[in-house]
Design a protein around this motif. Sequence first.
Motif, PDB file in Angstrom:
ATOM      1  N   LYS A   7       0.828  -1.210   0.000  1.00 46.59           N
ATOM      2  CA  LYS A   7       0.000   0.000   0.000  1.00 46.59           C
ATOM      3  C   LYS A   7       0.859   1.257   0.000  1.00 46.59           C
ATOM      4  O   LYS A   7       0.546   2.238  -0.692  1.00 46.59           O
ATOM      5  CB  LYS A   7      -0.935  -0.012   1.208  1.00 46.59           C
ATOM      6  CG  LYS A   7      -2.035  -1.061   1.102  1.00 46.59           C
ATOM      7  CD  LYS A   7      -2.965  -1.025   2.298  1.00 46.59           C
ATOM      8  CE  LYS A   7      -4.121  -2.006   2.121  1.00 46.59           C
ATOM      9  NZ  LYS A   7      -5.041  -1.999   3.285  1.00 46.59           N
ATOM     10  N   ALA A   8       1.964   1.229   0.767  1.00 48.88           N
ATOM     11  CA  ALA A   8       2.868   2.379   0.796  1.00 48.88           C
ATOM     12  C   ALA A   8       3.524   2.570  -0.568  1.00 48.88           C
ATOM     13  O   ALA A   8       3.740   3.701  -1.023  1.00 48.88           O
ATOM     14  CB  ALA A   8       3.935   2.185   1.871  1.00 48.88           C
ATOM     15  N   ALA A  46       1.691   6.652  -6.869  1.00 49.04           N
ATOM     16  CA  ALA A  46       0.648   7.647  -7.120  1.00 49.04           C
ATOM     17  C   ALA A  46       1.261   9.048  -7.071  1.00 49.04           C
ATOM     18  O   ALA A  46       0.952   9.911  -7.907  1.00 49.04           O
ATOM     19  CB  ALA A  46      -0.469   7.513  -6.091  1.00 49.04           C
ATOM     20  N   GLU A  47       2.137   9.256  -6.108  1.00 52.45           N
ATOM     21  CA  GLU A  47       2.833  10.538  -5.982  1.00 52.45           C
ATOM     22  C   GLU A  47       3.767  10.764  -7.171  1.00 52.45           C
ATOM     23  O   GLU A  47       3.842  11.869  -7.721  1.00 52.45           O
ATOM     24  CB  GLU A  47       3.627  10.568  -4.669  1.00 52.45           C
ATOM     25  CG  GLU A  47       4.286  11.896  -4.369  1.00 52.45           C
ATOM     26  CD  GLU A  47       5.038  11.912  -3.039  1.00 52.45           C
ATOM     27  OE1 GLU A  47       5.669  12.946  -2.730  1.00 52.45           O
ATOM     28  OE2 GLU A  47       5.003  10.891  -2.320  1.00 52.45           O
ATOM     29  N   ALA A  49      -2.171  -6.667  -2.649  1.00 47.50           N
ATOM     30  CA  ALA A  49      -2.365  -5.224  -2.481  1.00 47.50           C
ATOM     31  C   ALA A  49      -2.069  -4.470  -3.771  1.00 47.50           C
ATOM     32  O   ALA A  49      -2.814  -3.569  -4.168  1.00 47.50           O
ATOM     33  CB  ALA A  49      -1.482  -4.711  -1.350  1.00 47.50           C
ATOM     34  N   VAL A  50      -0.983  -4.842  -4.436  1.00 46.75           N
ATOM     35  CA  VAL A  50      -0.548  -4.106  -5.632  1.00 46.75           C
ATOM     36  C   VAL A  50      -1.465  -4.384  -6.828  1.00 46.75           C
ATOM     37  O   VAL A  50      -1.939  -3.454  -7.487  1.00 46.75           O
ATOM     38  CB  VAL A  50       0.911  -4.457  -5.988  1.00 46.75           C
ATOM     39  CG1 VAL A  50       1.309  -3.815  -7.320  1.00 46.75           C
ATOM     40  CG2 VAL A  50       1.846  -3.977  -4.889  1.00 46.75           C
ATOM     41  N   VAL A  53      -5.505   3.379  -7.094  1.00 45.12           N
ATOM     42  CA  VAL A  53      -4.602   4.273  -6.360  1.00 45.12           C
ATOM     43  C   VAL A  53      -3.698   5.048  -7.298  1.00 45.12           C
ATOM     44  O   VAL A  53      -3.511   6.271  -7.152  1.00 45.12           O
ATOM     45  CB  VAL A  53      -3.759   3.479  -5.339  1.00 45.12           C
ATOM     46  CG1 VAL A  53      -2.784   4.407  -4.615  1.00 45.12           C
ATOM     47  CG2 VAL A  53      -4.654   2.777  -4.335  1.00 45.12           C
ATOM     48  N   VAL A  54      -3.123   4.365  -8.272  1.00 43.30           N
ATOM     49  CA  VAL A  54      -2.146   5.014  -9.176  1.00 43.30           C
ATOM     50  C   VAL A  54      -2.824   5.469 -10.471  1.00 43.30           C
ATOM     51  O   VAL A  54      -2.629   6.595 -10.932  1.00 43.30           O
ATOM     52  CB  VAL A  54      -0.957   4.078  -9.499  1.00 43.30           C
ATOM     53  CG1 VAL A  54       0.070   4.788 -10.382  1.00 43.30           C
ATOM     54  CG2 VAL A  54      -0.303   3.607  -8.194  1.00 43.30           C
ATOM     55  N   GLY A  55      -3.590   4.567 -11.065  1.00 42.53           N
ATOM     56  CA  GLY A  55      -4.358   4.925 -12.248  1.00 42.53           C
ATOM     57  C   GLY A  55      -3.572   5.107 -13.523  1.00 42.53           C
ATOM     58  O   GLY A  55      -4.029   5.772 -14.456  1.00 42.53           O
TER      59      GLY A  55
END
Length: 367
Positions: A206-207, A213-214, A353-354, A361-363
């Motif tokens: 998740k991290a 995403a960032e 999770a990934v 989350v990332v898209g």
Amino acid sequence: MKLTKTTFAVTLSALMATTGMVSAQSLAEIEAAAKAEGMLTTIALPHSWCGYGDVIAGFKAKYPEIQVNELNPDAGSADEVEAIKANKDNKGPQAPDVVDVGLAFGPTMKAEGLLQPYKVSTWDEIPESIKDAEGYWYGDYYGVMSFIVNKDLVANTPADWADLLKPEYAGQVALAGDPRASNQAILGVLAAGLSKGAAAGEAAGKAGLEYFAELNKAGNFVPVIAKAGTIAQGATPIAIAWDYNALAWKDELAGNPPVEIVVPKTGVLAGVYVQGISAYAPHPNAAKLWMEYLYSDEGQNLWLKGYCHPARFNAMVAAGKVPQELIDALPPAASYEAAYFPTLEEVDANKAAVTGGWDAVVGANVQ
């Protein structure tokens, strides 16, 4: 006397149950049966990955009677799983005999009945922590996650994961696979999560998603699957990949462009891949012979020549079976000292999770 398939299976099963190994006579029987089959079908084995070009050439030279049919060299682990499922009732050339997949895929494939057990004659030298006790899958090699950088386009080589977020790397950072299907990319996300201080497993997954995403929001992430060609063309100037792939690409590029390879200071992740034989293999004896070759001294040293640490590495070094020049060609040993080897449970939790969270989350549609 020529053994029937049923008699042979019973004989081999009984032998492995009592010794956990295959006798020389059994190997001779396997070799004869494999030559009669005349073909081995592999999948997802790029020649630049882990020295597989030399490995396949070595197998062909040793067993010229067996044709090696190579399917989809650029496939990911999930694609290998689907190829077996899609060809359960197909004995033709599209049905894989063997797979080389990420550690997390071994147990799930066993649970789904997609693999058959076989213990190679060097079984005892494969570490217990990376093999199925019943022989359905076993570790073949490992490497660590690294950055490979096109120095014609990137002036300052990033030293750590946090560096990749800097504005100077806009439109330059890529993964060497689709994180929804590729084990290499899935574990790239885990490594990023570890660099943020998260515990291995779901938390790091998740991290890692938050990190990408960032990276994507900053405009630094490129949704292109990185390989030697995309690095050279400038489409992916900075690629996150296993060290053995990065080193092989460096050889392939031969200075055009010049590249630099670094193991990040934090989030140093070691990844293990595993071998298995399809439960529906059209050429089961050729598959067993292939496994014997991979886990022989010759096969293991060919993987090491391809910059991968083979499963029997420690035992072979202790026995003086590894040429010093192969060890010297690897990154400094210090690069591996901080490497974290996630447990199977942590790898599974990260994978869930990934693959389950990337789109939301990332898209970024990596392809």
